[in-house]
Write an enzyme that holds these catalytic residues in place. Structure first.
Site, PDB file in Angstrom:
ATOM      1  N   PHE A 132       0.850  -1.189   0.000  1.00 40.60           N
ATOM      2  CA  PHE A 132       0.000   0.000   0.000  1.00 40.60           C
ATOM      3  C   PHE A 132       0.887   1.242   0.000  1.00 40.60           C
ATOM      4  O   PHE A 132       1.831   1.336   0.793  1.00 40.60           O
ATOM      5  CB  PHE A 132      -0.935   0.008   1.211  1.00 40.60           C
ATOM      6  CG  PHE A 132      -2.002   1.049   1.100  1.00 40.60           C
ATOM      7  CD1 PHE A 132      -3.058   0.885   0.217  1.00 40.60           C
ATOM      8  CD2 PHE A 132      -1.954   2.204   1.858  1.00 40.60           C
ATOM      9  CE1 PHE A 132      -4.038   1.861   0.081  1.00 40.60           C
ATOM     10  CE2 PHE A 132      -2.930   3.180   1.734  1.00 40.60           C
ATOM     11  CZ  PHE A 132      -3.975   3.003   0.840  1.00 40.60           C
ATOM     12  N   ASP A 208       1.646  -4.949   8.461  1.00 38.80           N
ATOM     13  CA  ASP A 208       0.460  -4.104   8.318  1.00 38.80           C
ATOM     14  C   ASP A 208      -0.741  -5.051   8.191  1.00 38.80           C
ATOM     15  O   ASP A 208      -0.819  -5.840   7.250  1.00 38.80           O
ATOM     16  CB  ASP A 208       0.596  -3.224   7.078  1.00 38.80           C
ATOM     17  CG  ASP A 208      -0.561  -2.238   6.919  1.00 38.80           C
ATOM     18  OD1 ASP A 208      -1.661  -2.501   7.441  1.00 38.80           O
ATOM     19  OD2 ASP A 208      -0.370  -1.215   6.227  1.00 38.80           O
ATOM     20  N   TYR A 233     -11.210   0.764  10.363  1.00 40.11           N
ATOM     21  CA  TYR A 233     -12.378   1.197   9.588  1.00 40.11           C
ATOM     22  C   TYR A 233     -12.724   0.267   8.429  1.00 40.11           C
ATOM     23  O   TYR A 233     -13.662   0.531   7.693  1.00 40.11           O
ATOM     24  CB  TYR A 233     -12.214   2.637   9.082  1.00 40.11           C
ATOM     25  CG  TYR A 233     -10.966   2.932   8.284  1.00 40.11           C
ATOM     26  CD1 TYR A 233     -10.854   2.547   6.955  1.00 40.11           C
ATOM     27  CD2 TYR A 233      -9.921   3.632   8.864  1.00 40.11           C
ATOM     28  CE1 TYR A 233      -9.712   2.833   6.228  1.00 40.11           C
ATOM     29  CE2 TYR A 233      -8.781   3.936   8.144  1.00 40.11           C
ATOM     30  CZ  TYR A 233      -8.678   3.527   6.824  1.00 40.11           C
ATOM     31  OH  TYR A 233      -7.554   3.818   6.104  1.00 40.11           O
ATOM     32  N   LYS A 234     -11.989  -0.820   8.264  1.00 37.89           N
ATOM     33  CA  LYS A 234     -12.312  -1.780   7.207  1.00 37.89           C
ATOM     34  C   LYS A 234     -13.155  -2.909   7.802  1.00 37.89           C
ATOM     35  O   LYS A 234     -14.326  -2.721   8.121  1.00 37.89           O
ATOM     36  CB  LYS A 234     -11.024  -2.284   6.557  1.00 37.89           C
ATOM     37  CG  LYS A 234     -10.177  -1.186   5.912  1.00 37.89           C
ATOM     38  CD  LYS A 234      -8.960  -1.766   5.228  1.00 37.89           C
ATOM     39  CE  LYS A 234      -7.958  -0.701   4.811  1.00 37.89           C
ATOM     40  NZ  LYS A 234      -8.485   0.255   3.838  1.00 37.89           N
ATOM     41  N   ARG A 382     -11.944  -4.380  -7.370  1.00 37.77           N
ATOM     42  CA  ARG A 382     -11.856  -5.097  -6.093  1.00 37.77           C
ATOM     43  C   ARG A 382     -13.256  -5.355  -5.529  1.00 37.77           C
ATOM     44  O   ARG A 382     -14.106  -4.464  -5.526  1.00 37.77           O
ATOM     45  CB  ARG A 382     -11.067  -4.290  -5.062  1.00 37.77           C
ATOM     46  CG  ARG A 382      -9.639  -4.012  -5.402  1.00 37.77           C
ATOM     47  CD  ARG A 382      -8.869  -3.527  -4.183  1.00 37.77           C
ATOM     48  NE  ARG A 382      -9.557  -2.449  -3.458  1.00 37.77           N
ATOM     49  CZ  ARG A 382      -9.147  -1.941  -2.297  1.00 37.77           C
ATOM     50  NH1 ARG A 382      -8.060  -2.422  -1.724  1.00 37.77           N
ATOM     51  NH2 ARG A 382      -9.808  -0.970  -1.708  1.00 37.77           N
TER      52      ARG A 382
END
Length: 423
Positions: A132, A208, A233-234, A382
């Site tokens: 990322f 991560d 938040y995912k 995605r």
């Protein structure tokens, strides 16, 4: 895929799904199939009442007293203890605080300082080229900062494939920084195996977990990892921009220094001493005053995990992703779709990514039809599958929408090619 798979068989799978009741914990809009929980989780129903409680009662009535009476001052650590079992950590090892980027800066700096004191010849950070971007940016920024300060010059060494890791981790490597589940492809590393490889070479590991926590089983202790960061938040459904988390292995906690030495990490916070003395344990990785409203909503997402376990969630996740792959290939196989997510379940996270020459426009057309996924360069669509609320019939209906768009060409309209600020 069985030749008998139909929408009705998907409905039957939902009816027998032991996790089906968890969907009721979320406020999902009618007419929407939400397959983007890998980017922003859906809202727990409880979060609205909790936000009102924090704003009206704790802030409105309690005012500053709520740092004590409502326990605000301990909230980061208390939430860390709630999150810890989801990532194979123990009590007192996790704090929920700041952002993933800030936490990554903290642990990278701590890890490099540790290596500098014991193995100063190690001046390489290893990561993946398609990690990322913020992770790579933070690593670049830190190495530049160290160079500006007259410290050791560090190299950020990027690999193009997980297969290159054995050759990349040499005796000059200080830190291996990887995302456990790749944000674009959904490829999942063997955390224990990779960490053992790094440990044997004398490198420290930073993981991560942004696309892992709450989606796949993680065992930081079992893997003997050194550091981990991630967001809430995912798959943890903490809300947009919710505070991130940070984990440090117990044997490192009191040995490690971190550069953002704010007052919440002080050993005697309200002694108001002019010099910094770090707190014992994970508390030293806190920095400034915490965002209490945002932190409070994180608990609403974490509370839902008390009703299940990661093994059950992983089983459903794999069933959902496997069904999606099979249906897309069976029903959309004549179109230029390329699967970029591993077929091997051992290396697949909780998302499926397909490449299409016009992936952005196709995804915008899907979103217009109420099937919400997202797009990442280059040409990657995605689809995230959150087992807490995604149904098997959602998979069927999403594939049918995709098939219809591809066959009709309805995706090829000017409005679907227009790029937004967020893709």
């Amino acid at each position: 895929m069985s030749l008998q798979t139909t929408r009705d068989t998907c409905l039957a799978r939902d009816a027998s799904d032991p996790l089906r009741h968890l969907r009721d914990e979320f406020a999902l809009p009618d007419g929407v199939i939400y397959l983007d929980g890998n980017s922003l989780g859906a809202r727990p129903k409880a979060s609205l009442a909790r936000a009102r409680e924090v704003i009206e009662a704790e802030w409105g009535d309690g005012l500053i007293r709520s740092w004590n009476t409502a326990g605000w001052v301990h909230l980061s650590r208390r939430l860390g203890d709630l999150l810890a079992p989801l990532i194979g950590a123990g009590s007192g090892e996790v704090v929920v605080t700041d952002t993933t980027s800030i936490n990554l800066f903290k642990v990278l700096a701590a890890a490099l300082r540790q290596q500098q004191s014991t193995a100063p010849e190690r001046r390489v950070l290893v990561s993946e080229r398609d990690n990322f971007p913020t992770d790579l940016y933070i690593a670049e920024g830190l190495t530049e900062l160290l160079k500006m300060g007259g410290g050791a010059a560090y190299e950020l060494r990027l690999i193009d494939s997980p297969k290159e890791l054995p050759q990349a981790i040499r005796d000059d490597v200080a830190v291996l920084m990887l995302t456990h589940v790749n944000y674009k492809t959904g490829y999942m590393h063997d955390m224990a195996g990779v960490t053992a490889l790094a440990r044997e070479a004398g490198a420290l590991t930073v993981w991560d977990l942004a696309h892992s926590a709450g989606a796949v089983p993680v065992d930081l202790h079992g893997a003997r990892a050194d550091f981990a960061v991630g967001c809430t938040y995912k798959y943890l459904n903490g809300g947009p921009g919710a505070p991130a988390f940070l984990w440090v292995a117990p044997h490192h906690q009191n040995r490690f220094w971190q550069p953002l030495s704010g007052w919440f990490g002080h050993a005697r916070q309200f002694a108001m001493e002019p010099a910094y003395t770090p707190a014992d344990g994970i508390g030293r990785f806190l920095c400034g005053t915490q965002p209490i409203t945002a932190l409070s909503l994180v608990e609403c997402g974490l509370a839902i995990f008390r009703h299940t376990d990661m093994a059950a969630l992983r089983a459903k996740s794999l069933a959902l992703t496997e069904l999606f792959i099979q249906l897309v290939e069976a029903r959309c196989g004549q179109h230029p779709l390329i699967l970029v997510t591993p077929r091997d379940a051992a290396h697949r996270g909780s998302q499926v990514s397909f490449e299409h020459p016009q992936g952005y426009a196709v995804m915008q057309a899907l979103i217009a039809r109420g099937v919400i996924g997202d797009y990442r360069e280059p040409r990657i669509m995605r689809f995230g599958f959150t087992p807490l609320y995604t149904r098997f019939v959602d998979v069927w209906d999403a594939v049918e929408a995709l098939r219809d768009l591809l066959e009709s060409g309805a995706w090829d309209k000017p409005e679907f090619h227009q790029r937004g600020a967020v893709t």
